[in-house]
Design an enzyme around this catalytic site. Structure first.
Site, PDB file in Angstrom:
ATOM      1  NE  ARG A 172     -10.335  27.387 -24.129  1.00 41.31           N
ATOM      2  CZ  ARG A 172     -10.675  28.560 -23.516  1.00 41.31           C
ATOM      3  NH1 ARG A 172     -10.685  29.617 -24.351  1.00 41.31           N
ATOM      4  NH2 ARG A 172     -11.226  28.933 -22.278  1.00 41.31           N
ATOM      5  NE  ARG A 176     -11.260  38.107 -20.299  1.00 44.91           N
ATOM      6  CZ  ARG A 176     -11.180  37.847 -19.166  1.00 44.91           C
ATOM      7  NH1 ARG A 176     -10.843  38.695 -18.327  1.00 44.91           N
ATOM      8  NH2 ARG A 176     -11.417  36.665 -18.610  1.00 44.91           N
ATOM      9  NE  ARG A 249       7.512  21.025 -12.467  1.00 43.94           N
ATOM     10  CZ  ARG A 249       8.842  20.972 -12.268  1.00 43.94           C
ATOM     11  NH1 ARG A 249       9.651  19.710 -11.785  1.00 43.94           N
ATOM     12  NH2 ARG A 249       9.794  21.985 -12.093  1.00 43.94           N
ATOM     13  NE  ARG A 280       0.938  30.918  -8.041  1.00 46.57           N
ATOM     14  CZ  ARG A 280      -0.297  30.841  -7.843  1.00 46.57           C
ATOM     15  NH1 ARG A 280      -1.179  31.613  -8.548  1.00 46.57           N
ATOM     16  NH2 ARG A 280      -0.721  29.696  -7.249  1.00 46.57           N
ATOM     17  CD  GLU A 300       2.751  28.753  -6.121  1.00 47.18           C
ATOM     18  OE1 GLU A 300       2.022  29.409  -5.178  1.00 47.18           O
ATOM     19  OE2 GLU A 300       2.405  28.508  -7.181  1.00 47.18           O
ATOM     20  CE1 TYR A 348      -5.023  22.236  -9.414  1.00 43.07           C
ATOM     21  CE2 TYR A 348      -6.613  22.571 -10.888  1.00 43.07           C
ATOM     22  CZ  TYR A 348      -5.782  23.034  -9.890  1.00 43.07           C
ATOM     23  OH  TYR A 348      -6.233  24.076  -9.179  1.00 43.07           O
ATOM     24  CG  ASP A 350      -9.915  24.945 -10.190  1.00 40.89           C
ATOM     25  OD1 ASP A 350      -8.982  25.092  -9.675  1.00 40.89           O
ATOM     26  OD2 ASP A 350     -10.245  25.486 -11.295  1.00 40.89           O
TER      27      ASP A 350
HETATM   28  P1  FAD Z   1      -6.391  17.441  -0.262  1.00 42.40           P
HETATM   29  O1  FAD Z   1      -6.887  18.868   0.176  1.00 42.40           O
HETATM   30  O2  FAD Z   1      -5.079  17.140  -0.737  1.00 42.40           O
HETATM   31  O3  FAD Z   1      -6.931  16.590   1.048  1.00 42.40           O
HETATM   32  C1  FAD Z   1      -6.384  15.200   1.182  1.00 42.40           C
HETATM   33  C2  FAD Z   1      -6.176  15.042   2.542  1.00 42.40           C
HETATM   34  O4  FAD Z   1      -5.851  13.676   2.990  1.00 42.40           O
HETATM   35  C3  FAD Z   1      -4.809  15.346   3.071  1.00 42.40           C
HETATM   36  O5  FAD Z   1      -5.012  16.554   4.269  1.00 42.40           O
HETATM   37  C4  FAD Z   1      -3.896  14.742   3.340  1.00 42.40           C
HETATM   38  O6  FAD Z   1      -3.038  14.780   4.532  1.00 42.40           O
HETATM   39  C5  FAD Z   1      -4.738  13.412   3.753  1.00 42.40           C
HETATM   40  N1  FAD Z   1      -4.165  12.167   3.549  1.00 42.40           N
HETATM   41  C6  FAD Z   1      -3.658  11.721   2.692  1.00 42.40           C
HETATM   42  N2  FAD Z   1      -3.309  10.422   2.838  1.00 42.40           N
HETATM   43  C7  FAD Z   1      -3.512  10.131   4.133  1.00 42.40           C
HETATM   44  C8  FAD Z   1      -3.347   9.189   4.825  1.00 42.40           C
HETATM   45  N3  FAD Z   1      -2.524   8.002   4.499  1.00 42.40           N
HETATM   46  N4  FAD Z   1      -3.657   9.109   6.188  1.00 42.40           N
HETATM   47  C9  FAD Z   1      -4.300  10.182   6.696  1.00 42.40           C
HETATM   48  N5  FAD Z   1      -4.398  11.398   5.845  1.00 42.40           N
HETATM   49  C10 FAD Z   1      -4.157  11.200   4.580  1.00 42.40           C
HETATM   50  N6  FAD Z   1      -8.513  25.375  -6.704  1.00 42.40           N
HETATM   51  C11 FAD Z   1      -9.012  26.383  -7.013  1.00 42.40           C
HETATM   52  O7  FAD Z   1     -10.617  26.122  -6.937  1.00 42.40           O
HETATM   53  N7  FAD Z   1      -8.752  27.699  -6.816  1.00 42.40           N
HETATM   54  C12 FAD Z   1      -7.285  27.656  -6.537  1.00 42.40           C
HETATM   55  O8  FAD Z   1      -6.906  29.045  -6.886  1.00 42.40           O
HETATM   56  C13 FAD Z   1      -6.475  26.667  -6.413  1.00 42.40           C
HETATM   57  N8  FAD Z   1      -5.213  26.767  -6.336  1.00 42.40           N
HETATM   58  C14 FAD Z   1      -4.602  25.790  -5.914  1.00 42.40           C
HETATM   59  C15 FAD Z   1      -2.949  26.133  -5.955  1.00 42.40           C
HETATM   60  C16 FAD Z   1      -2.245  24.968  -5.772  1.00 42.40           C
HETATM   61  C17 FAD Z   1      -0.722  25.377  -5.623  1.00 42.40           C
HETATM   62  C18 FAD Z   1      -2.832  23.853  -5.661  1.00 42.40           C
HETATM   63  C19 FAD Z   1      -1.864  22.392  -5.601  1.00 42.40           C
HETATM   64  C20 FAD Z   1      -4.024  23.407  -5.946  1.00 42.40           C
HETATM   65  C21 FAD Z   1      -4.994  24.597  -5.835  1.00 42.40           C
HETATM   66  N9  FAD Z   1      -6.510  24.242  -6.161  1.00 42.40           N
HETATM   67  C22 FAD Z   1      -6.966  25.365  -6.378  1.00 42.40           C
HETATM   68  C23 FAD Z   1      -7.009  22.890  -5.946  1.00 42.40           C
HETATM   69  C24 FAD Z   1      -7.539  22.641  -4.470  1.00 42.40           C
HETATM   70  O9  FAD Z   1      -6.315  22.772  -3.621  1.00 42.40           O
HETATM   71  C25 FAD Z   1      -8.056  21.154  -4.663  1.00 42.40           C
HETATM   72  O10 FAD Z   1      -9.268  21.021  -5.345  1.00 42.40           O
HETATM   73  C26 FAD Z   1      -8.275  20.514  -3.084  1.00 42.40           C
HETATM   74  O11 FAD Z   1      -7.655  20.864  -2.169  1.00 42.40           O
HETATM   75  C27 FAD Z   1      -8.733  19.074  -3.228  1.00 42.40           C
HETATM   76  O12 FAD Z   1      -9.160  18.522  -2.203  1.00 42.40           O
HETATM   77  P2  FAD Z   1      -9.044  17.002  -1.879  1.00 42.40           P
HETATM   78  O13 FAD Z   1      -9.880  16.760  -0.482  1.00 42.40           O
HETATM   79  O14 FAD Z   1      -8.964  16.219  -3.020  1.00 42.40           O
HETATM   80  O15 FAD Z   1      -7.335  17.097  -1.570  1.00 42.40           O
END
Ligand code: FAD
Length: 370
Positions: A172, A176, A249, A280, A300, A348, A350
């Site tokens: 969708r 607004r 991606r 952006r 970006e 994905y 947030d």
């Molecule tokens: P991550 O933050 O990726 O943490 C995983 C960690 O594990 C990393 O530090 C990595 O180095 C570590 N790791 C992986 N493998 C190993 C290994 N073998 N040994 C040791 N360490 C390891 N969310 C929002 O709510 N608002 C936003 O505006 C928003 N913008 C975003 C913009 C972008 C471009 C992206 C990609 C995401 C965005 N997000 C946003 C989502 C947000 O980034 C995620 O929700 C969050 O970072 C997920 O946390 P995580 O702990 O799952 O993963």
């Protein structure tokens, strides 16, 4: 008894929340991360006193008061409201699509006029059953909005023509009929005052963290010192790519420090035409209403993901989803490994969602171990 109750692989939000909650009930945790810093993708790098969102702009938003109170218990959040602009061939439009956008596109001033205009445009490009993303978008908002604000941006994001993208990507397109530029509909949003590192530092306070340590370099060691492993890295790598490589991606960021006080007057400006290669420009200081004499911007660029570069967005098509299910079945059989976060769950998330997911996992594990 082993040295640690949990070795947590990944100091991102999932790992940090998990560690924090386990510490509260007296469990001993060690957090390891292969990066040079804590925080995973929410990490901020300080340049000229400005918190630069190193892995892309991060705006916290949620409808869940419990999650909002939770993050605010570690750091206070400001009143930042995401109201991005779109730049198409030098002309600016407000996002999300609202009465300001419709006025900029067509000069219409009332909701009735705007609705009529959209109805006309949709009728002119109507397809019975949209077969691809282009037809889907046209059937929802018509030609002008699609051509000016959606087509180029989406094609850059996915690296493919909109006619070649599946229709389901756009379920969708919210329109607004008020003059409201607030991108999110959620009740709560903001940026941590002082940046996301404060949130991570708060979560990991008093917890042992070792950086620049890759779990895969010595798996038996971690298993020997911990009762349980919490794994937030890539699930396909965990199982040695047995069923193949899950695709993503990626993004490439170009960050510049500029000797101007205010470059674009807004934190987020999308570039929606195909000819501009980036999607952006982020001007980081505006997330925190910064008054520094200089500024820092990041362009970006979406790009193909290949093994070795940072995986950002999972490609949840049929092939990858089926592959993930096979990995998940193996993960379910691992009694002492807890999988969580965006890479282990190949989805994905947030920030508020990944925090919610970590808190839920904590409850499940508590029920087992307590
Ligand atoms: P991550 O933050 O990726 O943490 C995983 C960690 O594990 C990393 O530090 C990595 O180095 C570590 N790791 C992986 N493998 C190993 C290994 N073998 N040994 C040791 N360490 C390891 N969310 C929002 O709510 N608002 C936003 O505006 C928003 N913008 C975003 C913009 C972008 C471009 C992206 C990609 C995401 C965005 N997000 C946003 C989502 C947000 O980034 C995620 O929700 C969050 O970072 C997920 O946390 P995580 O702990 O799952 O993963």
């Amino acid at each position: 008894m082993k040295q640690y109750d949990f070795v947590i692989v990944g100091a991102g939000l999932f790992g940090a929340v998990f560690a924090c909650e386990m510490k509260k009930i007296g469990k001993k945790c060690l957090v390891i991360d292969k990066r040079k810093h804590k925080g995973g993708n929410v990490y901020c790098e300080e340049i000229d006193d400005i918190n630069v969102h190193k892995y892309g702009a991060h705006i916290f938003h949620t409808n869940d008061k419990k999650i909002w109170d939770y993050v605010n218990s570690f750091v206070q959040f400001n009143r930042y409201t995401n109201s991005p602009l779109a730049n198409y061939k030098g002309k600016l439009y407000n996002l999300p699509f609202n009465m300001n956008t419709f006025y900029q596109l067509w000069g219409v001033k009332t909701p009735e006029e705007a609705k009529r205009k959209i109805r006309e445009q949709v009728a002119a490009s109507f397809e019975n059953e949209p077969k691809n993303l282009e037809q889907q978008a046209l059937s929802l908002v018509g030609e002008d909005i699609y051509n000016i604000l959606i087509k180029g941006y989406t094609e850059k994001q996915w690296g493919r023509k909109a006619e070649d993208l599946p229709a389901f990507i756009i379920k969708r397109l919210p329109v607004r009929f008020t003059f409201d530029n607030n991108y999110f509909d959620d009740k709560y949003q903001g940026i941590p005052i002082g940046g996301y590192n404060k949130l991570i530092d708060g979560l990991l306070q008093g917890i042992e963290v070792r950086l620049e340590v890759d779990y895969f370099e010595d798996r038996p060691h971690w298993a020997s010192i911990a009762e349980r492993i919490v794994f937030t890295g890539k699930i396909d790598q965990f199982f040695e790519y047995k069923f193949g490589i899950l695709e993503y991606r990626s993004l490439h960021f170009e960050t510049e420090r500029l000797e101007v006080e205010n470059y674009q007057g807004n934190a987020v400006v999308n570039y929606t035409e195909a000819e501009v290669p980036y999607t952006r420009i982020i001007e980081h200081k505006h997330f925190e209403f910064g008054r520094q004499p200089n500024t820092v911007i990041t362009k970006e660029y979406p790009c193909e993901w290949t093994p070795g570069i940072e995986p950002y967005y999972p490609i949840n098509d049929e092939k990858n989803s089926n592959m993930f299910k096979q990995y998940q079945q193996l993960a379910d059989k691992e009694a002492n490994i807890i999988f969580g976060g965006r890479l282990a769950e190949y989805r994905y998330y947030d920030m508020h969602q990944v925090i919610g997911s970590a808190l839920k996992k904590v409850e499940t594990i508590k029920a087992i171990i307590l």
